[in-house]
Design a protein around this motif. Structure first.
Motif, PDB file in Angstrom:
ATOM      1  N   GLU A1074      65.371  63.586 106.724  1.00  0.00           N
ATOM      2  CA  GLU A1074      64.647  63.225 107.936  1.00  0.00           C
ATOM      3  C   GLU A1074      64.763  64.318 108.993  1.00  0.00           C
ATOM      4  O   GLU A1074      63.814  64.585 109.739  1.00  0.00           O
ATOM      5  N   ALA A1075      65.944  64.965 109.080  1.00  0.00           N
ATOM      6  CA  ALA A1075      66.104  66.074 110.020  1.00  0.00           C
ATOM      7  C   ALA A1075      65.150  67.214 109.677  1.00  0.00           C
ATOM      8  O   ALA A1075      64.560  67.840 110.568  1.00  0.00           O
ATOM      9  N   ALA A1076      64.981  67.483 108.375  1.00  0.00           N
ATOM     10  CA  ALA A1076      64.067  68.545 107.968  1.00  0.00           C
ATOM     11  C   ALA A1076      62.630  68.205 108.338  1.00  0.00           C
ATOM     12  O   ALA A1076      61.888  69.051 108.863  1.00  0.00           O
ATOM     13  N   PHE A1077      62.203  66.967 108.081  1.00  0.00           N
ATOM     14  CA  PHE A1077      60.840  66.572 108.430  1.00  0.00           C
ATOM     15  C   PHE A1077      60.614  66.641 109.942  1.00  0.00           C
ATOM     16  O   PHE A1077      59.529  66.997 110.405  1.00  0.00           O
ATOM     17  N   THR A1078      61.660  66.292 110.715  1.00  0.00           N
ATOM     18  CA  THR A1078      61.535  66.333 112.177  1.00  0.00           C
ATOM     19  C   THR A1078      61.335  67.763 112.653  1.00  0.00           C
ATOM     20  O   THR A1078      60.443  68.050 113.461  1.00  0.00           O
ATOM     21  N   LEU A1079      62.151  68.672 112.150  1.00  0.00           N
ATOM     22  CA  LEU A1079      62.040  70.071 112.557  1.00  0.00           C
ATOM     23  C   LEU A1079      60.728  70.684 112.068  1.00  0.00           C
ATOM     24  O   LEU A1079      60.190  71.612 112.684  1.00  0.00           O
TER      25      LEU A1079
END
Length: 1495
Positions: A1074-1079
């Motif tokens: 989820e952190a990757a998708f957010t960034l």
């Protein structure tokens, strides 16, 4: 009859009255007037017409009452939150306060008792306020101070000094119980005083202590037993049993002895003994008369005397006077013990070399000391006859030597003389003529040998003495000085040797020594003058020692009442001036520095001597005296004006002079007027170098001297202040400009402001305030700005509060501003030469006020100081200290009564200032939107209603100028995000009402509505971030706010900020995917271009290409940590394209290797398929972003429905779990509660193709089954119509709910809102088709994996799957479907299902085929031990096949219409091609003219 009485004083009454300021009473009724009036009350912005009521009761009683009421509420809360320890402690303290208050109200206490009760009350009040987190209360003489009556600087010091300290020691108490017979060693007990102080928490608390009594293992070491116990040398003593010891009760008392006796008479009535320190204490008090000789019995060495065993020796001691009489009651064995005439030592068994170490006090009267001596008698104690003691020797020593000195403090080895029981001591002269020790022997060498007493040369006896006497001396030099007339030729030598006499001896004979010195001075001034001056300087400096400091009053008393040197002042002035004049010549200046340190008392002697001379001569030689003093001050100024930078010795001389200089002012005031002394001081201070570069040490000394000048009595006179203030302010101004010695300067300024505040209550201080404004205001502001800027950088690095001196300078600035009148402000404005100067000054003062509100200058509980600060800087209305809604009711009432609500007052001022701008308003748009918005967020309705119209005015002005209000709109949204504070902004209705009257109302209403929606999300976000909420709530709230910035108001910068906040939350929760998708959201906003980007957040200034590359690498890293390699591979390819286009082969190689690694990870690493859950949040109690919405959540690894449901209920502890999956009605949606509806859902993959490819490994397929999912399904079975008891499949319908999300999972969150839901009903036949089809697909996938050797070794998974299908088919699975849907009745009733029935038949045939293939694969890989299971599966498969014994009905469409073909299929063995597609049947039908064969 009724009578109406009007009172112009307030009364408290339980009646109701309708008359203003009046009370309706019946005649004869009694009214008790509890309060009296005290003049008019002027508020902050209102003048009351009535008088202020002041309680008649004691102010401490009033404070206790109010405090108890405030504590009562908080005390109950302690019980609720289970702070049990503090709850019971506070209850105890509250009971004590009630009892002490009752005593104070009784009116039966003496003044001392009232003071003591008040002290106890205030100690307990401060303790409770501190532990409850309430405000500190500054007090003076136990009463709360009025902040209007003292300077802010004094108030600041008072609050700062509210501290309490305790002393701890490491002393010990020794208890050695005596033996009953003879005195024999028995045991020793030791108690550490430090342990006592640590365990006794309160003064006067009485506590019992148990002391173990230890016995000595070896009597020879008895004298050291207490030291061994302290050192814990356990091998040298024996510990007692557990029930063996002493119990003592100890109580801690503070104060001097007289105070303790006065306050605790009952203790001393019980016979408490006072134990004085052995020797003189650290501080010797004058008037402490004492004459004690402490004698320690050290050791002895005695002969055996012809006996086979050693002796049991007892020592008996007597004190005898010159006439041989034994002095009565002059021996004390210890405190509290009655004095006695004889001392008997304890007896050590069979020991000829005893070590006693026992101390005896000899309180001998001073008049009997000369001529007295001590006699020690030695006896052997028989062990057979207890009463028999045989005398065998004695020793003696006189107490005073022939030269008049007493026995020295030392160990004395005495001679032992032989004697026996027949010897007589009646004639003491027989032995007093003998030498008592070696030193005495040297004084009398000719001793006849035919004396009665013969010395035993092999025996010795040692004692040590210590004299604690204020009347006797052991010093020969001191006696020689006191008797100087007996040695006229040695006077100069005697005066020179005075410096070698110990301080204790000098203070004991202080008056006698001083008298002697001045007599010597009068005898021959020229010869002895300098030596007497040096001796006097030595004695004066001796009294500066802390040990003898308390003898200064003795010196003062001597000067005032006993000093008689009327001519001494001339010689003292001459010597002092001579010393000063030579300071520039000498290299060694120790004697000059000593004289400088003694300056105070030298002037005391000079002034008193002059007074005596003037009194004796009626004022003769007055001019000569004044002239000599002026010349002396010229010498002082000369010393201070010397350049000391190259001479360290001169620095010390100047420092000593500056330190002593302020102490002479009071003496000069006795001889000169205030103005004359002030001129002396101004000239002296003015002679000091003005530069601050003379050296840091001298800067400090110079400022300390100025500080003592300001604190002196001289500065309290207004006449002297006008003279001294300019030079004092000049030096402070220089140091503040250079930012040197800020702490000392702040102390000087605090003292000045305190004096001026006190003087302003009695007289006019306009001129002095004017001086301070001109000299200090600007530099004070600059100093504060510098300190605060340093503090902000420290706070950013270490999270520290402001430096210590910040509070001092803030209080100084506030003091100065409070003292300034309108005239001072007008003069200040008139002094500015240009508008630029005025502008610079205003910027400084506004910056200071802004920092005062933003920074924590004063701690949270310094309420008085914070409110005083606020009173002068109410421009910043939203500062925390003014938010009365957060205060307790008692505190709120106190503030409102004294200050009013300063926020409302200042809001009116702001509105008035805005209106006065007129045409210039446009210059403050949009710059003032942020500050004004901060004011509207204050939770005070009146403040909001005052400020909101300003925004309408801003919008109107911009609309008139630009035709729109885009600037106001953009700025308002930017500031809202950072300025949301306590409470919701409910006052936008005022703005809406204003806008509805305008021609541009549609645009304005839309804008306000959008802002209101933003506020709702901001407030939700603030509440989540501020509270102890779970990560899921914070993430959900952040996603909601981030999407609003992107979709509705298009604020890209705010959107990016919240992207990074959300990413940080995911990383903290370890949601790496989820952190990757957010960034990735930020990365997608960037292009592969070289456009320069400014520094932003944690990103440096760089090109857009570099930032996008860094983001891609970080995102790939996060996808790798989240095992979502399929999402990272496209980014690897994108980076590879960029690197290849730039010929960056090194980076290209790295990214290709990374991509290859990801492919390997996909095939080799095990990944769990998560479960998905649908969550409905129903009820108005949920936050705005969750309320009455449904979400689908991606579960954690290994998380099943029960665990997920428990997690959600723990995150929402007030929620109620709904037990049914039905959609809730309006009663639940609109209720003030929280309902959670949770059930598992099945993902519906979008990529079906890859899942249907047989040769694709399951590890690849598993990813696509649970990723990139936007649709989910939930099936609820139900029976439509009556349930068929024979075969429930006939009536089993499925209610299928398909949920479509706003975004695919996984994404920027683990859960997304349901965007659309579809509800369909699946018939029993359709359900059967889907069940069989899904099972066939599962079987094909599993068999394919074994066929292509994707799964090795263990074949249990295939065994279980085959067993589950075949066993179910045998026991009724497929057979039940045949019975339900292949029945003629069903076909007849449902003619439209013919095609679906055919499809089901085909799927069944396919399943038989697939099972056959699976059994063939199973036979190939099955382990020999599992052969029985395989055989069972073959047998069950035969039964399953035989269940299809009847003909398979195949329908096909022929040209001539519908026709049926019956095919008999015995299937001998495993059928490999039973499933015949429809197109195959049609093709063969045409070729075989209606005949069908199955090969």
């Amino acid at each position: 009859p009724m009578s109406l009485l009007y009172f112009d004083k307030y009364v408290i009454c339980s009646f109701r009255g309708a008359v203003p300021q009046g009370l309706v009473l019946e005649l004869g009724e009694t009214v008790q007037i509890l309060e009296k009036c005290e003049g008019k009350y002027i508020g902050n912005y209102l003048l009351w017409q009535y008088e202020t009521v002041v309680p008649l009761e004691d102010s401490v009683v009033t404070e206790v009452t109010a405090t108890l009421q405030e504590w009562a509420v908080l005390w109950k809360q302690l019980y609720v939150v289970r702070t049990v320890d503090l709850f019971y402690k506070l209850r105890h303290v509250m009971n004590e306060l009630i009892d002490l208050r009752r005593q104070l109200l009784s009116g039966h206490l003496t003044q001392d008792q009232v003071r003591e009760v008040k002290r106890h009350l205030t100690v307990r009040l401060d303790w409770g306020n501190e532990h409850l987190g309430l405000d500190l209360v500054p007090r003076k003489d136990f009463e709360v101070v009025d902040s209007d009556q003292i300077s802010v600087s004094d108030l600041y010091k008072m609050v700062r000094n509210l501290t309490w300290g305790e002393k701890e020691g490491k002393n010990f108490l020794f208890f050695c119980p005596p033996h009953l017979h003879y005195r024999r060693p028995y045991g020793c007990a030791v108690l550490s005083i430090m342990d006592v102080l640590q365990s006794i928490s309160e003064i006067k608390e009485e506590k019992d202590f148990v002391l173990k009594v230890y016995t000595c293992n070896n009597e020879n070491e008895w004298c050291q037993i207490h030291e061994n116990i302290i050192r814990k040398s356990s091998t040298k003593y024996t510990a007692p049993s557990s029930n063996y010891g002493l119990i003592i009760s100890l109580q801690l008392l503070r104060g001097d002895m007289e105070q303790i006796r006065r306050e605790n008479p009952m203790i001393f009535n019980r016979g408490v003994s006072v134990t004085r320190k052995l020797g003189f204490p650290d501080v010797i008090m004058p008037g402490d008369i004492r004459n004690d000789l402490y004698l320690t019995l050290e050791k002895g060495d005695f002969e055996r005397g012809g006996k086979s065993v050693q002796k049991n020796i007892e020592v008996t001691m007597y004190v005898l006077y010159a006439d041989g009489e034994i002095l009565k009651d002059c021996i004390s064995l210890g405190s509290g013990e009655p004095s006695r005439s004889a001392y008997h030592s304890f007896v050590l068994y069979h020991n000829n070399s005893p070590r006693w170490g026992e101390i005896i006090k000899l309180p001998i009267p001073i008049d009997r000391f000369r001529g007295s001596h001590l006699r020690f008698e030695f006896r052997h104690c028989s062990t057979k006859d207890k009463g028999e003691k045989k005398l065998f020797g004695f020793a003696f020593t006189p107490l005073m030597r022939d030269d008049g000195t007493t026995l020295s403090d030392d160990i004395h080895e005495l001679y032992v003389y032989k004697c026996d029981e027949n010897s007589t001591f009646n004639n003491h002269a027989l032995y007093l003529g003998l030498p008592c020790c070696k030193e005495d022997y040297n004084g009398c060498p000719n001793i006849p040998s035919s004396l009665i007493f013969q010395r035993s040369t092999k025996e010795t006896f040692s004692v040590s003495t210590q004299l604690s006497s204020t009347k006797l001396t052991q010093n020969v030099d001191l006696l020689a000085l006191l008797k100087w007339k007996a040695y006229p030729d040695r006077v100069m030598d005697i005066l020179g040797r005075l410096r070698h006499v110990s301080g204790e001896e000098i203070v004991k004979f202080l008056q006698d020594i001083l008298d002697t010195l001045f007599v010597v001075l009068d005898d021959n001034t020229e010869k002895y003058g300098l030596l007497v001056f040096q001796s006097l300087v030595f004695i004066i400096n001796l009294l500066r020692d802390s040990k003898y400091f308390h003898f200064r009053p003795v010196m003062d008393t001597y000067i005032q009442k006993h000093f008689a040197g009327a001519l001494a002042y001339k010689e003292l002035i001459r010597c002092l001036k001579w010393y000063m004049d030579r300071s520039a010549e000498l290299v060694r200046q120790d004697h000059i520095q000593e004289a400088m340190r003694a300056l105070e008392y030298l002037f005391k002697f000079i002034v008193q001597s002059r007074i005596l001379y003037s009194r004796a001569t009626c004022g003769m030689e007055e001019e000569q005296f004044r002239s000599s003093i002026q010349e002396l001050f010229q010498s002082i100024r000369f010393v201070l004006s010397l350049d000391s930078r190259s001479s360290e010795t001169l620095i010390f001389t100047q420092a000593a002079l500056l330190n002593s200089f302020p102490a002479i002012f009071d003496e000069l005031l006795q001889m000169f007027t205030v103005q004359e002394v002030a001129e002396f001081v101004r000239g002296t201070l003015g002679s000091m170098p003005s530069t601050v570069h003379i050296g840091q040490s001298m800067d400090v000394v110079k400022l300390q001297s100025i500080a003592r000048t300001v604190d002196s009595r001289l500065f309290s006179f207004s006449e002297s202040r006008r003279i001294l203030l300019p030079v004092v302010l000049h030096h402070i101004h220089l140091h503040l400009r250079q930012q040197k010695e800020l702490l000392i300067c702040s102390g000087i300024l605090s003292s000045i402001f305190s004096i001026i505040k006190t003087s302003s209550l009695e007289g006019d201080v306009v001129e002095e305030v004017e001086m301070m404004v001109e000299s200090l205001l600007d530099v004070l502001l600059q100093t504060l700005l510098t300190i605060m800027s340093k503090s902000q950088s420290q706070e950013a690095v270490r999270g520290q509060r402001c430096p210590q001196c910040t509070g001092e300078y803030v209080s100084c600035l506030l003091s100065l501003l409070r003292q300034m009148s309108d005239t001072h402000f007008q003069h200040l404005l008139d002094n500015f030469q240009s508008k630029d100067e005025l502008k610079e000054f205003l910027l400084k003062i506004f910056c200071v006020f802004r920092n005062l509100m933003k920074m924590s200058v004063f701690p949270r509980d310094w309420m008085v100081m914070r409110l005083l600060t606020s009173n002068l800087a109410v421009l910043f209305i939203n500062q925390p200290s003014l938010q009365l809604e957060n205060a307790t009711p008692a505190k709120r009432k106190k503030i409102l009564d004294k200050y009013g609500d300063m926020r409302v007052m200042m809001a009116y001022e702001l509105f008035s200032m805005w209106q006065n701008l007129g045409e210039h308003k446009i210059h403050f748009i949009p710059g003032m939107i942020g500050p004004f918005l901060g004011v509207t967020l204050v939770p005070q309705p009146e403040v909001r209603n005052i400020m909101i119209p300003i925004f309408h005015d801003m919008m109107d002005w911009e609309q008139r100028k630009n035709g729109n209000f885009k600037q106001v709109e953009a700025e308002l949204i930017d500031k809202l995000d950072s300025l949301v504070s306590e409470g919701k902004v409910s006052a936008h209705s005022v703005l809406l009402e204003k806008i509805e009257q305008e021609t541009w109302r549609e645009t304005g209403i839309s804008f306000v509505t959008s802002v209101t929606r933003l506020m709702e999300r901001l407030l939700d976000y603030r509440d989540c971030m501020k509270g102890d909420e779970t990560e899921n709530k914070k993430i959900g709230c952040t996603v909601n706010l981030m999407n609003f910035y992107k979709s509705e108001i298009n604020k890209e910068e705010m959107y990016i900020r919240y992207i990074h906040k959300l990413c940080d939350m995911h990383l903290q929760a370890e949601n790496y995917t989820e952190a990757a998708f957010t960034l990735l959201l930020y990365c997608e906003l960037l292009q592969w271009e070289d456009r320069p980007l400014r520094e932003f957040l944690h990103y440096p200034s760089q090109s857009e290409w570099q930032r996008k590359e860094g983001l891609c690498r970080k995102i790939i890293h996060y996808f790798n940590k989240g095992k979502s390699w399929e999402f990272g591979i496209p980014l690897c390819r994108e980076l590879a394209i960029q690197y290849e286009s730039l010929y960056d082969y090194q980076s290209l190689s790295w990214i290709r290797k990374m991509e290859a690694t990801y492919y390997d990870n996909i095939m080799e690493q095990q990944r769990l398929e998560p479960e998905f859950f649908r969550v409905g949040f129903y009820g108005r109690k949920f936050p705005f972003f969750l309320r009455n919405k449904e979400y689908v959540c991606r579960g954690h690894d290994y998380e099943r429905l029960e665990a997920f449901q428990q997690r959600m209920l723990s995150e929402f502890p007030q929620a109620i779990a709904m037990q049914h999956p039905n959609h809730p009605d309006d009663s639940i949606l609109q209720c003030d509660a929280q309902y959670l509806q949770i059930y598992a859902v099945t993902p519906i993959p979008d990529n079906i193709d890859v899942l249907q490819m047989d040769r694709v490994p399951d590890r690849i397929k598993s990813f696509y089954r649970v990723n990139n999912i936007r649709k989910f399904r939930y099936d609820r079975p139900f029976h439509k119509g009556p349930k068929d008891k024979e075969n429930e499949f006939k009536s089993l319908w499925i209610e299928r709910t398909t949920l479509t999300l706003t975004h695919s999972l996984p994404g920027i969150s683990r859960w997304f809102e349901v965007e659309r839901r579809e509800l369909v009903e699946v018939s029993p036949l359709e359900n059967a088709i889907q069940v069989v089809e899904n099972k066939n697909q599962e079987l094909r996938t599993l068999i394919s994996q074994y066929q292509h050797k994707q799964m090795h070794g263990n074949i249990n998974l295939l065994s279980m799957c085959l067993n589950g299908v075949i066993d179910a088919a045998v026991n009724g699975g497929i057979a039940r479907y045949q019975e339900a849907f292949f029945d003629k009745d069903y076909i007849t009733k449902h003619p439209g299902d013919a095609e679906k029935i055919t499809q089901l038949k085909e799927l069944m045939q396919e399943q038989v085929h697939v099972l056959g293939v699976g059994l063939a694969v199973h036979e190939k890989f099955v382990h020999p031990e599992m052969r029985p299971l395989h055989k069972k599966l073959i047998d069950q498969f035969q039964m399953m096949r035989s269940s299809l014994y009847h003909t398979i009905i195949l329908e096909t469409s022929l040209p001539g219409g519908s026709q049926k073909f019956a095919v008999h299929s015995p299937i001998p063995g495993i059928v490999k091609s039973l499933w015949i597609p429809r197109h195959y049947l049609e093709h063969h039908h045409n070729q075989t003219k209606g005949y069908l064969s199955i090969m």
